[in-house]
Every structure is written in C-alpha cells, then in structure tokens.
Design a protein around this motif. Structure first.
Motif, PDB file in Angstrom:
ATOM      1  N   MET A   1       0.850  -1.180   0.000  1.00 33.49           N
ATOM      2  CA  MET A   1       0.000   0.000   0.000  1.00 33.49           C
ATOM      3  C   MET A   1       0.889   1.235   0.000  1.00 33.49           C
ATOM      4  SD  MET A   1      -2.784   1.045   2.875  1.00 33.49           S
ATOM      5  CE  MET A   1      -4.382   0.864   2.163  1.00 33.49           C
ATOM      6  N   SER A   2       0.524   2.242  -0.704  1.00 36.49           N
ATOM      7  CA  SER A   2       1.314   3.468  -0.752  1.00 36.49           C
ATOM      8  C   SER A   2       0.862   4.432   0.345  1.00 36.49           C
ATOM      9  CB  SER A   2       1.184   4.137  -2.117  1.00 36.49           C
ATOM     10  OG  SER A   2      -0.151   4.514  -2.319  1.00 36.49           O
ATOM     11  N   ALA A   3       1.670   5.444   0.567  1.00 45.31           N
ATOM     12  CA  ALA A   3       1.359   6.440   1.590  1.00 45.31           C
ATOM     13  C   ALA A   3       0.231   7.345   1.110  1.00 45.31           C
ATOM     14  CB  ALA A   3       2.597   7.267   1.897  1.00 45.31           C
ATOM     15  N   PRO A   4      -0.596   7.829   2.038  1.00 49.09           N
ATOM     16  CA  PRO A   4      -1.611   8.811   1.651  1.00 49.09           C
ATOM     17  C   PRO A   4      -0.922  10.100   1.232  1.00 49.09           C
ATOM     18  CG  PRO A   4      -1.615   8.453   4.025  1.00 49.09           C
ATOM     19  CD  PRO A   4      -0.639   7.497   3.438  1.00 49.09           C
ATOM     20  N   PRO A   5      -1.654  11.032   0.618  1.00 45.62           N
ATOM     21  CA  PRO A   5      -1.034  12.304   0.250  1.00 45.62           C
ATOM     22  C   PRO A   5      -0.335  12.913   1.462  1.00 45.62           C
ATOM     23  CG  PRO A   5      -3.264  12.181  -0.592  1.00 45.62           C
ATOM     24  CD  PRO A   5      -3.056  10.973   0.283  1.00 45.62           C
ATOM     25  N   GLU A   6       0.807  13.531   1.222  1.00 52.00           N
ATOM     26  CA  GLU A   6       1.661  14.007   2.312  1.00 52.00           C
ATOM     27  C   GLU A   6       0.948  14.840   3.377  1.00 52.00           C
ATOM     28  OE1 GLU A   6       6.150  15.173   3.094  1.00 52.00           O
ATOM     29  OE2 GLU A   6       5.419  13.713   1.682  1.00 52.00           O
ATOM     30  N   PRO A   7       0.124  15.844   3.042  1.00 54.70           N
ATOM     31  CA  PRO A   7      -0.533  16.612   4.113  1.00 54.70           C
ATOM     32  C   PRO A   7      -1.401  15.731   5.018  1.00 54.70           C
ATOM     33  CG  PRO A   7      -0.694  17.794   2.051  1.00 54.70           C
ATOM     34  CD  PRO A   7      -0.153  16.420   1.727  1.00 54.70           C
ATOM     35  N   ALA A   8      -2.112  14.776   4.445  1.00 55.41           N
ATOM     36  CA  ALA A   8      -2.944  13.877   5.245  1.00 55.41           C
ATOM     37  C   ALA A   8      -2.074  12.981   6.120  1.00 55.41           C
ATOM     38  CB  ALA A   8      -3.830  13.035   4.335  1.00 55.41           C
ATOM     39  N   LEU A   9      -0.967  12.539   5.589  1.00 54.23           N
ATOM     40  CA  LEU A   9      -0.053  11.688   6.335  1.00 54.23           C
ATOM     41  C   LEU A   9       0.531  12.448   7.520  1.00 54.23           C
ATOM     42  CD1 LEU A   9       1.591   9.092   6.669  1.00 54.23           C
ATOM     43  CD2 LEU A   9       3.278  10.101   5.154  1.00 54.23           C
ATOM     44  N   VAL A  10       1.005  13.650   7.286  1.00 55.90           N
ATOM     45  CA  VAL A  10       1.594  14.460   8.354  1.00 55.90           C
ATOM     46  C   VAL A  10       0.534  14.767   9.412  1.00 55.90           C
ATOM     47  CG1 VAL A  10       2.689  16.662   8.924  1.00 55.90           C
ATOM     48  CG2 VAL A  10       3.425  15.389   6.906  1.00 55.90           C
ATOM     49  N   ALA A  11      -0.685  15.040   8.992  1.00 52.47           N
ATOM     50  CA  ALA A  11      -1.763  15.302   9.946  1.00 52.47           C
ATOM     51  C   ALA A  11      -2.007  14.081  10.827  1.00 52.47           C
ATOM     52  CB  ALA A  11      -3.043  15.700   9.210  1.00 52.47           C
ATOM     53  N   GLU A  12      -1.968  12.898  10.243  1.00 53.38           N
ATOM     54  CA  GLU A  12      -2.153  11.665  11.013  1.00 53.38           C
ATOM     55  C   GLU A  12      -0.993  11.461  11.991  1.00 53.38           C
ATOM     56  OE1 GLU A  12      -3.724   7.842  12.201  1.00 53.38           O
ATOM     57  OE2 GLU A  12      -4.536   9.739  11.506  1.00 53.38           O
ATOM     58  N   LEU A  13       0.226  11.704  11.541  1.00 52.79           N
ATOM     59  CA  LEU A  13       1.384  11.572  12.428  1.00 52.79           C
ATOM     60  C   LEU A  13       1.276  12.553  13.592  1.00 52.79           C
ATOM     61  CD1 LEU A  13       4.267  11.282   9.790  1.00 52.79           C
ATOM     62  CD2 LEU A  13       3.133   9.421  11.025  1.00 52.79           C
ATOM     63  N   ARG A  14       0.871  13.775  13.305  1.00 56.50           N
ATOM     64  CA  ARG A  14       0.714  14.788  14.364  1.00 56.50           C
ATOM     65  C   ARG A  14      -0.395  14.396  15.337  1.00 56.50           C
ATOM     66  NH1 ARG A  14       1.407  20.001  10.488  1.00 56.50           N
ATOM     67  NH2 ARG A  14       3.675  20.052  10.560  1.00 56.50           N
ATOM     68  N   ARG A  15      -1.483  13.843  14.810  1.00 52.37           N
ATOM     69  CA  ARG A  15      -2.592  13.422  15.665  1.00 52.37           C
ATOM     70  C   ARG A  15      -2.127  12.334  16.629  1.00 52.37           C
ATOM     71  NH1 ARG A  15      -5.822   9.535  16.439  1.00 52.37           N
ATOM     72  NH2 ARG A  15      -5.170   8.272  14.680  1.00 52.37           N
ATOM     73  N   LEU A  16      -1.401  11.359  16.116  1.00 54.03           N
ATOM     74  CA  LEU A  16      -0.903  10.277  16.960  1.00 54.03           C
ATOM     75  C   LEU A  16       0.079  10.797  18.008  1.00 54.03           C
ATOM     76  CD1 LEU A  16      -0.416   7.547  14.222  1.00 54.03           C
ATOM     77  CD2 LEU A  16      -2.095   7.516  16.082  1.00 54.03           C
ATOM     78  N   ARG A  17       0.947  11.694  17.592  1.00 51.71           N
ATOM     79  CA  ARG A  17       1.936  12.261  18.525  1.00 51.71           C
ATOM     80  C   ARG A  17       1.242  13.078  19.606  1.00 51.71           C
ATOM     81  NH1 ARG A  17       6.713  11.226  20.783  1.00 51.71           N
ATOM     82  NH2 ARG A  17       7.897  13.124  21.127  1.00 51.71           N
ATOM     83  N   ALA A  18       0.243  13.866  19.232  1.00 48.10           N
ATOM     84  CA  ALA A  18      -0.502  14.674  20.199  1.00 48.10           C
ATOM     85  C   ALA A  18      -1.259  13.789  21.194  1.00 48.10           C
ATOM     86  CB  ALA A  18      -1.475  15.607  19.474  1.00 48.10           C
ATOM     87  N   ALA A  19      -1.627  12.591  20.754  1.00 45.84           N
ATOM     88  CA  ALA A  19      -2.316  11.645  21.627  1.00 45.84           C
ATOM     89  C   ALA A  19      -1.340  10.950  22.576  1.00 45.84           C
ATOM     90  CB  ALA A  19      -3.069  10.621  20.787  1.00 45.84           C
ATOM     91  N   GLY A  20      -0.039  11.251  22.444  1.00 43.45           N
ATOM     92  CA  GLY A  20       0.946  10.708  23.363  1.00 43.45           C
ATOM     93  C   GLY A  20       1.766   9.550  22.835  1.00 43.45           C
TER      94      GLY A  20
END
Length: 66
Positions: A1-20
């Motif tokens: 599977m390929s990565a989602p578009p970069e802005p969506a990917l970064v948003a997901e990474l930030r969401r996970l990081r913000a969740a701890g």
C-alpha cells in the motif's frame, strides 16, 4: 500500500503524537497499516521524527571581523 497524500499523512502523524504516541509507536502503527514513507520503505522512529520536526536551518555563516 502506498502512503496517503503528504498533508494527510503528516496530519495523522501529528494526531498520533498529540495523543501521546512515541515515535516508535507511530512507526509501528504505520508499518502495521502497510503505509510506506517517501522512499517507499518501512517506517522507523527516526523517519517519524523527520516528518514531524521542523527542518533545521542551514549552518550560520560566520563573518570574520578584520
């Protein structure tokens, strides 16, 4: 599977990081989901860190005083 578009990917990474989530936990989650990074490879904690941390500024030029 390929990565989602970069802005969506970064948003997901930030969401996970913000969740701890740690960089390692985020990398493991991306790998479990079958997502790939920019170069199409597996995720590592350092990969997540590179996506989330701002770029380092170029080395400052030192001016000599004469």
């Amino acid at each position: 599977m390929s990565a989602p578009p970069e802005p969506a990917l970064v948003a997901e990474l930030r969401r996970l990081r913000a969740a701890g989530a740690s960089f390692g936990a985020i990398a493991a989650a991306m790998n479990r989901r079958g997502l790939r990074g920019r170069m199409g490879g597996r995720w590592f904690p350092a990969t997540v860190r590179q996506y989330l941390l701002p770029s380092r500024p170029a080395a400052a030029t030192q001016n000599s005083v004469k």
